[in-house]
Design a protein around this motif. Structure first.
Motif, PDB file in Angstrom:
ATOM      1  N   LEU A 157       0.798  -1.226   0.000  1.00 51.80           N
ATOM      2  CA  LEU A 157       0.000   0.000   0.000  1.00 51.80           C
ATOM      3  C   LEU A 157       0.829   1.273   0.000  1.00 51.80           C
ATOM      4  CD1 LEU A 157      -2.707  -1.291   2.425  1.00 51.80           C
ATOM      5  CD2 LEU A 157      -3.035  -0.713   0.037  1.00 51.80           C
ATOM      6  N   TYR A 158       2.155   1.129   0.068  1.00 53.74           N
ATOM      7  CA  TYR A 158       3.025   2.289  -0.064  1.00 53.74           C
ATOM      8  C   TYR A 158       4.393   1.780  -0.434  1.00 53.74           C
ATOM      9  CZ  TYR A 158       4.170   1.084   4.841  1.00 53.74           C
ATOM     10  OH  TYR A 158       4.509   0.436   5.996  1.00 53.74           O
ATOM     11  N   ARG A 159       5.171   2.620  -1.063  1.00 53.70           N
ATOM     12  CA  ARG A 159       6.537   2.210  -1.361  1.00 53.70           C
ATOM     13  C   ARG A 159       7.279   2.105  -0.038  1.00 53.70           C
ATOM     14  NH1 ARG A 159      11.363   2.518  -4.919  1.00 53.70           N
ATOM     15  NH2 ARG A 159      12.999   3.038  -3.412  1.00 53.70           N
ATOM     16  N   GLY A 160       7.890   0.964   0.200  1.00 53.30           N
ATOM     17  CA  GLY A 160       8.541   0.744   1.483  1.00 53.30           C
ATOM     18  C   GLY A 160       7.736  -0.157   2.398  1.00 53.30           C
ATOM     19  N   HIS A 161       6.530  -0.527   1.970  1.00 53.17           N
ATOM     20  CA  HIS A 161       5.697  -1.415   2.758  1.00 53.17           C
ATOM     21  C   HIS A 161       6.426  -2.756   2.883  1.00 53.17           C
ATOM     22  CE1 HIS A 161       1.233  -2.827   3.415  1.00 53.17           C
ATOM     23  NE2 HIS A 161       2.030  -3.221   4.386  1.00 53.17           N
ATOM     24  N   ALA A 162       6.548  -3.260   4.100  1.00 51.64           N
ATOM     25  CA  ALA A 162       7.267  -4.515   4.337  1.00 51.64           C
ATOM     26  C   ALA A 162       6.512  -5.674   3.711  1.00 51.64           C
ATOM     27  CB  ALA A 162       7.440  -4.741   5.828  1.00 51.64           C
ATOM     28  N   VAL A 163       7.254  -6.518   3.007  1.00 47.45           N
ATOM     29  CA  VAL A 163       6.638  -7.633   2.295  1.00 47.45           C
ATOM     30  C   VAL A 163       7.178  -8.971   2.808  1.00 47.45           C
ATOM     31  CG1 VAL A 163       6.631  -8.715   0.016  1.00 47.45           C
ATOM     32  CG2 VAL A 163       6.067  -6.313   0.241  1.00 47.45           C
ATOM     33  N   ALA A 164       8.429  -8.980   3.225  1.00 49.07           N
ATOM     34  CA  ALA A 164       9.032 -10.210   3.760  1.00 49.07           C
ATOM     35  C   ALA A 164      10.189  -9.795   4.649  1.00 49.07           C
ATOM     36  CB  ALA A 164       9.526 -11.112   2.632  1.00 49.07           C
ATOM     37  N   ALA A 165      10.651 -10.729   5.472  1.00 50.84           N
ATOM     38  CA  ALA A 165      11.814 -10.445   6.326  1.00 50.84           C
ATOM     39  C   ALA A 165      12.706 -11.676   6.352  1.00 50.84           C
ATOM     40  CB  ALA A 165      11.386 -10.060   7.730  1.00 50.84           C
ATOM     41  N   VAL A 166      14.010 -11.403   6.479  1.00 52.28           N
ATOM     42  CA  VAL A 166      14.987 -12.494   6.418  1.00 52.28           C
ATOM     43  C   VAL A 166      15.942 -12.384   7.606  1.00 52.28           C
ATOM     44  CG1 VAL A 166      16.510 -11.094   4.949  1.00 52.28           C
ATOM     45  CG2 VAL A 166      16.746 -13.556   4.940  1.00 52.28           C
ATOM     46  N   ALA A 167      16.379 -13.532   8.109  1.00 48.90           N
ATOM     47  CA  ALA A 167      17.399 -13.564   9.156  1.00 48.90           C
ATOM     48  C   ALA A 167      18.607 -14.313   8.630  1.00 48.90           C
ATOM     49  CB  ALA A 167      16.866 -14.244  10.406  1.00 48.90           C
ATOM     50  N   ALA A 168      19.798 -13.752   8.881  1.00 51.57           N
ATOM     51  CA  ALA A 168      21.027 -14.378   8.386  1.00 51.57           C
ATOM     52  C   ALA A 168      22.139 -14.170   9.403  1.00 51.57           C
ATOM     53  CB  ALA A 168      21.417 -13.770   7.035  1.00 51.57           C
ATOM     54  N   THR A 169      23.253 -14.797   9.158  1.00 55.03           N
ATOM     55  CA  THR A 169      24.338 -14.780  10.137  1.00 55.03           C
ATOM     56  C   THR A 169      25.049 -13.447  10.227  1.00 55.03           C
ATOM     57  OG1 THR A 169      25.728 -15.750   8.441  1.00 55.03           O
ATOM     58  CG2 THR A 169      24.812 -17.246  10.099  1.00 55.03           C
ATOM     59  N   ASP A 170      25.010 -12.639   9.181  1.00 57.86           N
ATOM     60  CA  ASP A 170      25.449 -11.272   9.362  1.00 57.86           C
ATOM     61  C   ASP A 170      24.633 -10.330   8.492  1.00 57.86           C
ATOM     62  OD1 ASP A 170      28.611 -11.491   7.555  1.00 57.86           O
ATOM     63  OD2 ASP A 170      26.728 -10.640   6.854  1.00 57.86           O
ATOM     64  N   VAL A 171      24.790  -9.048   8.760  1.00 55.13           N
ATOM     65  CA  VAL A 171      23.896  -8.075   8.142  1.00 55.13           C
ATOM     66  C   VAL A 171      24.148  -7.991   6.639  1.00 55.13           C
ATOM     67  CG1 VAL A 171      25.375  -6.052   8.549  1.00 55.13           C
ATOM     68  CG2 VAL A 171      22.907  -5.781   8.439  1.00 55.13           C
ATOM     69  N   HIS A 172      25.386  -8.239   6.203  1.00 50.00           N
ATOM     70  CA  HIS A 172      25.670  -8.150   4.767  1.00 50.00           C
ATOM     71  C   HIS A 172      24.940  -9.252   4.013  1.00 50.00           C
ATOM     72  CE1 HIS A 172      28.745  -5.294   5.887  1.00 50.00           C
ATOM     73  NE2 HIS A 172      29.402  -6.193   6.580  1.00 50.00           N
TER      74      HIS A 172
END
Lengths: 759, 289, 158
Positions: free
Chosen positions: A108-123
């Protein structure tokens, strides 16, 4: 109740208790947490302002070494029915809250969260975002509030119907972007306009503005194997967060602990969760703690700024400056989900003046921009600015001083409020008089292209629930346990109020902000309520401690309790002894004897007071305009404010100065600059231009004290009203300097060039 | 941050070699205040940072009356604006370098980087242009020098070929009775990208302007020289009328866009204003003021 | 493709060796590898100064420096400003003048102020504001920060 006289602690300027940690880099803010085995999370966001989400394929991301989990809206339990508290406005539907955490069917807006990911480092987490494939069906966005209200606007929500509280409103037939319509009415505006000698109608716009706190949002979550969820973050509302997490993740509240760390600014924007529920679900899936922080771009594009607005105001006045009628149409952008602060604007535009005939219609409108969030006196700067601008214009037309016209119409104690009830003791007139008598206003404005103007602001302040506890240590120090986070100096203010009550020093009180397991429910740190409500709690804790100290002294002196008195200087007096000598113990001496007279003293309290005192503020701004470049410089600024009682004057002054800086930013340099595609083009600190140290003069503050009788120490909230007057004062000063009255904020150099030059 | 490696070059040859091997995603790292941010925000593809700061030629700052001023491409701004010779003889460079980005940025950022980032609004570029600066380039095919005004070819684009990098910048010694000035307009008082910037160089012979160079920036894909402004003032005394004519020529030469930092009308207007202002200041300096 | 590298550097007067990624900024290395969280991320692109540290005697934004670049360098962070047992006069002035509210910008301001007063021990108000324009504060409106710098400067001039 302690009568307002010379205080011993209140009104002094002790060093804040958390100060040393903050100047040495030791203070732990939300993003500073490190936990063993921690993963890092990032959010995939919609590039489109309005789109149907057809498919999300995370398989390539999950195959990237180091990526441990990906979640979407489907990983949330079905949202509860009904509404939940978010901020000081009306509670919002749970389904909308969850859709803002992660988009369900539509972006509904640019920037609206669609998915999230977890990983061992931020890169690696960032690398993974590019590997999450999302298929969108792009829809036309609507980006203007009036367009969003029109009949053929793209509709954001098929299940949103206008809630209309105006009398005789029809039940809505079809879905709309107008989420709500409310009205304030008093008298008969048509009659009022008929009685007026002057009737002025003007239209004004403001853009979205972001709170701009230097610390981006953060949240770290650990979903333990026992099903207990612990969250560390920077938040203004740990208890509300706990309750919201419990509701949307469907776990009992006692299995959720929110541990608020230090917070790097909020101004209302950190009343809402964005990352915590995502981190919680990622932790649940991975079995590890997950830390998430936002980039600055995400803060601008994906968290709530305040509403952009369209306000049309019509004011009627007599030639002597008496206001006869005010009519306003106020359309506020709510962003992608309902809940703009239009109510604040509605109250604000009518509050300061005894206009007998008033009609204000306010509209809460959704459109394809981020969901708005509370921002310091929410809705009020954009709402009161039109009133100030028109009143200043009328004053100039009739040759009346801008302060005098306000004095003529100012509300006083006992006057009726437009939305019902009467004003208690308030400091409007006192502020106006202080402005009139200020060195600033009395000074002569010299030089070309310079102008001076004033504006008057109102903010209601909040009360609400606070729980707190305190215990007395054997060395005479007192631990104060707080559940309201400190975003601007409330720790010392609360410690000082407890110290004042007990007759000890502020340094002898040690305030600590604790987690949601360790103290009773506290409503948020917002609404300028913390020094008020927390102060009431501190006072009641202190009085309870005094009572118990009296009981202990009676035990020691083997006399009756009513023979013992606790004096305000912290000395406990007893009946004369057998030799006729006075008996007394200091607080510290008596503390040393607690253990042998029944154990430590430990008290707790839960208060919910509505006896708040509203705030008024009057500001004076001088500007200089460079006609060649259109540059506006604020050259001198004075802010008067009724602060009730200034507990710690330095922090009261500081709150005022900070609000002034934000208001000046709204007036001159800050904006949300959108392209036709719904992308905010200036989502960096480079191009979202907040005032720097070089842009502002010293900001003089005049603290007017009209104590609030609804508080033992006369406290009024001070943190918010200060952002309201700068808009009208700066716009008015520009009008005086170059004779152009701008109606669209911010007033940028290109606008001045446009007005002064033909091609 | 995107997936990058880091390598340190201690000589010009080593830098050329690393850049050539790394291909077009190997990027020179000097101060890094632009390229590190662009790499992190994934606005420029970078696979290798080639740190040229250890190369002595990139850190020099030397002047003599014959050879002129040579500034190493990676010399940080703070070194430049603290140098007494530059302050005395090239105040326009001081004016530009003291406002690029704030003090902490100036602790790292360089004029070479400002040039090679090839931003249309690069602050130092108009100043370097009017001071007849040249970029000394080294690459696989040897060395060459390019006048600053020919260096940038478009937003983010310049004449550097694969494996090439700018080693130093050179400015001729100031001629007698000459002066230069630089100014920009920004919406706040610091920390902004220029809405428009401009620089002027003038030289007098007697009462007449004998030579001039005028440049405007942030009003086209690259900074522009304004020959029509020059012809409005050269060969005659400098008067309010000729100054105004120079300003009008700048306004006509500018071809800006509307964007989030400013409008076409504003930028054209400012082109005139800033050229007039820098012209007056340059003239004052030329006359010994 | 990126590499893990060992960085040897001096931080707050002590030799430190740590493992970093070639993708790390100095800010990330300080906060996530070395455990010094005093420098803060506000914008990650050099516009707010919350990450400011002093590197080889110069004030820099650590978000605009790669971890790899500090090999052999001398770094001073906020954690190293106070000496054994005593706050630096700048830190003391910030507390006395109430020049912080939320405090997130404070480490950056203190580093900037230290660099300023070492360069210019008697700055005017304008010089203070110019130097500090690279440090954003959203809470204070800068008034009390400027006063704290003036007060610290006076104390340090002795």
């Amino acid at each position: 109740m302690v009568a307002a006289k010379e205080y011993k602690v209140i009104g002094t300027r002790p060093i804040r208790h958390d100060g040393t940690d903050k100047v040495t880099g030791r203070a732990q803010y939300g993003a500073d947490i490190h936990l063993t085995g921690m993963l890092f999370g990032r959010v995939k966001r919609s590039p489109h302002a309005h789109a149907i989400i057809k498919k999300i394929d995370a398989s390539k991301a999950l195959a990237l070494p180091g990526v441990k989990a990906v979640i979407t809206n489907a990983d949330f339990p079905r949202p509860p029915e009904g509404v939940g508290v978010t901020d000081e406005g009306p509670p919002q539907p749970w389904r909308f809250q969850v859709q803002n955490f992660l988009a369900e069917n539509k972006a509904l807006y640019r920037g609206h969260a669609v998915a999230a990911v977890a990983a061992t480092d931020v890169h690696i987490a960032e690398d993974a975002l590019a590997l999450i494939d999302v298929e969108y069906e792009v829809l036309p966005p609507v980006l203007d509030v009036r367009e969003a209200m029109s009949d053929n606007a793209p509709i954001l929500h098929d299940d949103l119907f206008t809630k209309d509280s105006a009398p005789l409103a029809d039940a809505p037939a079809k879905a709309s972007n107008i989420a709500a319509h409310t009205q304030i009415k008093r008298g008969d505006v048509e009659k009022g306009f008929a009685e007026a000698d002057i009737v002025l109608e003007r239209e004004f716009t403001t853009t979205m503005y972001h709170q701009g706190y230097i610390e981006p949002h953060n949240g770290t979550a650990y979903w333990g194997r026992d099903g207990h969820l612990t969250v560390w973050n920077s938040s203004q509302a740990p208890f509300v967060f706990r309750n919201t997490l419990s509701s949307v993740l469907q776990i009992p509240a006692q299995k959720v602990t929110v541990i608020p760390l230090e917070i790097g600014g909020g101004f209302g924007g950190k009343l809402y969760m964005y990352l915590e529920p995502l981190a919680a679900l990622l932790s649940k899936q991975t079995g590890k703690p997950v830390k998430m922080t936002m980039t600055r771009e995400e803060v601008f594009e994906s968290t709530g700024p305040t509403s952009g607005t369209y306000v049309r105001v019509k004011v009627g006045a007599k030639n002597d400056g008496t206001l006869t009628a005010m009519e306003a149409y106020m359309a506020y952008e709510a962003g992608a989900f309902p809940g703009s602060p239009v109510g604040g604007g509605m109250n604000g535009i009518v509050a300061p003046y005894n206009t007998p005939n008033v009609l204000v219609d306010g509209y809460d409108v959704v459109l394809n921009k981020p969901k708005t969030a509370a921002y310091r006196a929410p809705g009020t700067p954009a709402g009161e600015f039109p009133g100030d601008a028109v009143i200043n214009e009328i004053a100039d037309m009739i040759g009346m001083d801008q302060i005098e016209i306000r004095l003529k119409n100012a509300v006083k104690e006992g006057d009726e409020r437009p939305w019902g009830g009467n004003w208690g003791p308030i400091g409007v007139v006192e502020c106006l008089e202080a402005m009139k008598n200020s060195p600033h206003y009395k000074s002569e404005l010299q030089g070309e292209n310079r102008g001076r103007s004033v504006a008057l602001g109102y903010w209601g302040n909040a009360g609400l629930e606070t729980s707190s506890s305190a215990s007395v240590n054997a060395d005479g120090s007192v631990n104060l346990v707080l559940g309201s986070v400190d975003i601007g100096g409330s720790r010392p203010a609360l410690a000082m109020q407890l110290a004042e009550t007990l007759g000890i020093t502020a340094e002898e009180v040690w305030p600590r902000i604790v987690d949601t397991d360790s103290v009773g429910f506290n409503f948020f740190t917002a609404g300028s309520r913390t020094a008020f409500a927390g102060g009431w709690a501190a006072y009641e804790l202190g009085m309870e401690i005094r009572k118990q100290m009296v009981a202990r002294a009676a035990r020691i002196w083997e006399c009756k309790e009513d023979e013992v008195t606790y004096s305000d200087d912290g000395v406990i007096h007893g009946p004369k002894d057998s030799e006729g000598k006075d008996r007394q113990l200091t607080f510290k001496e008596l503390s040393g004897q607690l253990n042998r007279t029944g154990g430590i003293i430990d008290v707790s309290v839960n208060i919910n007071k509505s006896s708040v005192g509203p705030s008024f503020a009057g500001h004076i701004a001088d500007v200089e305009v460079d006609r060649d470049t259109g540059k506006v410089q604020v050259t001198r600024y004075t802010a008067t404010q009724d602060v009730g009682t200034a507990i710690h004057p330095s922090y009261v002054e500081g709150q005022i100065q900070g609000g002034v800086a934000q208001g000046i930013g709204m007036a001159l340099t800050e904006e949300y600059h959108y392209g036709a595609d719904g992308r905010m083009q200036n989502s960096t600190y480079l191009d979202y231009r907040m005032p720097t140290a070089l842009d502002l003069p010293m900001i003089e503050t005049i603290l007017v004290e009209v104590p609030n009788p609804g508080h033992p120490y006369g406290v009024r909230g001070v943190g918010e009203v200060c952002i309201v007057p700068p808009l009208g004062a700066v716009q008015g000063a520009i009008a005086e300097a170059i004779g152009v009255r701008f109606t669209d904020l911010p007033i940028q150099p290109q606008d001045i060039i446009d007005a002064l030059y033909d091609e | 941050m995107q997936d990058v490696k880091y390598a340190r070059a201690s000589s010009v040859q080593e830098a050329i070699s690393l850049l050539s091997q790394g291909g077009d995603t190997a990027r020179v790292l000097a101060g890094g205040t632009d390229i590190i941010v662009q790499a992190r925000e994934r606005r420029r593809p970078v696979s290798l940072f080639v740190d040229i700061k250890p190369i002595p030629e990139t850190q020099q700052l030397t002047y003599d009356a014959d050879a002129g001023l040579t500034i190493g491409a990676a010399t940080p701004c703070y070194v430049i604006y603290n140098d007494d010779t530059v302050k005395r003889l090239y105040p326009a460079l001081i004016e530009a370098s003291t406002v690029i980005g704030g003090v902490a940025i100036q602790g790292r950022a360089s004029l070479g980087g400002n040039l090679c980032n090839s931003g249309p609004a690069a602050d130092s570029v108009p100043a370097m242009m009017v001071l007849q600066g040249t970029a000394n380039i080294a690459g696989p095919n040897g060395t060459r020098s390019v006048p600053i005004e020919e260096f940038n070819t478009g937003p983010g684009q310049n004449v550097l070929q694969p494996g090439e990098f700018v080693v130093s910048l050179h400015f001729p010694s100031p001629a007698p009775n000459s002066g230069a000035a630089w100014e920009r307009f920004i919406p706040r008082n610091e920390m902004d990208i220029a809405v428009t910037n401009a620089a002027t160089y003038v030289r007098f012979e007697g009462n007449n302007v004998s030579a001039a160079r005028i440049a405007i920036g942030a009003v086209a894909p690259t900074a522009l020289m304004v020959p029509n402004a020059v012809s409005a003032i050269v060969g005659r005394p400098l008067t309010d009328e000729t100054i105004k004519a120079a300003g009008e020529a700048a306004k006509a030469t500018a071809r800006p866009i509307d964007d989030m930092r400013g409008t076409i009308k504003q930028r054209k207007h400012l082109s005139a204003v800033l050229v007039e202002r820098t012209l007056r200041k340059a003239a004052e300096r030329a006359r010994g003021g | 493709m990126s590499e893990r590298i060992v960085i040897t550097t001096t931080i707050n007067g002590e030799r430190q060796e740590f493992l970093a990624d070639t993708r790390d900024s100095l800010l990330e290395a300080l906060r996530d590898r070395v455990g010094l969280t005093g420098a803060k991320e506000g914008c990650n692109n050099g516009n707010c100064g919350a990450c400011a540290v002093i590197m080889d005697g110069r004030l820099v934004n650590s978000c605009c420096v790669l971890a790899a670049e500090v090999e052999g360098a001398e770094l001073l962070t906020i954690e190293g400003v106070a000496s054994e047992g005593e706050l630096h006069p700048i830190q003391q002035s910030f507390l006395e003048e109430a020049a912080l509210q939320c405090g997130i910008c404070t480490p950056g301001f203190i580093m900037s102020t230290k660099a300023l007063l070492e360069t210019n021990p008697d700055p005017t108000e304008h010089e203070i504001r110019f130097w500090l324009s690279g440090n954003l504060c959203r809470c204070t409106g800068y008034d009390k920060i400027v006063r704290a710098v003036q007060s610290a400067a006076e104390t340090m001039r002795g």
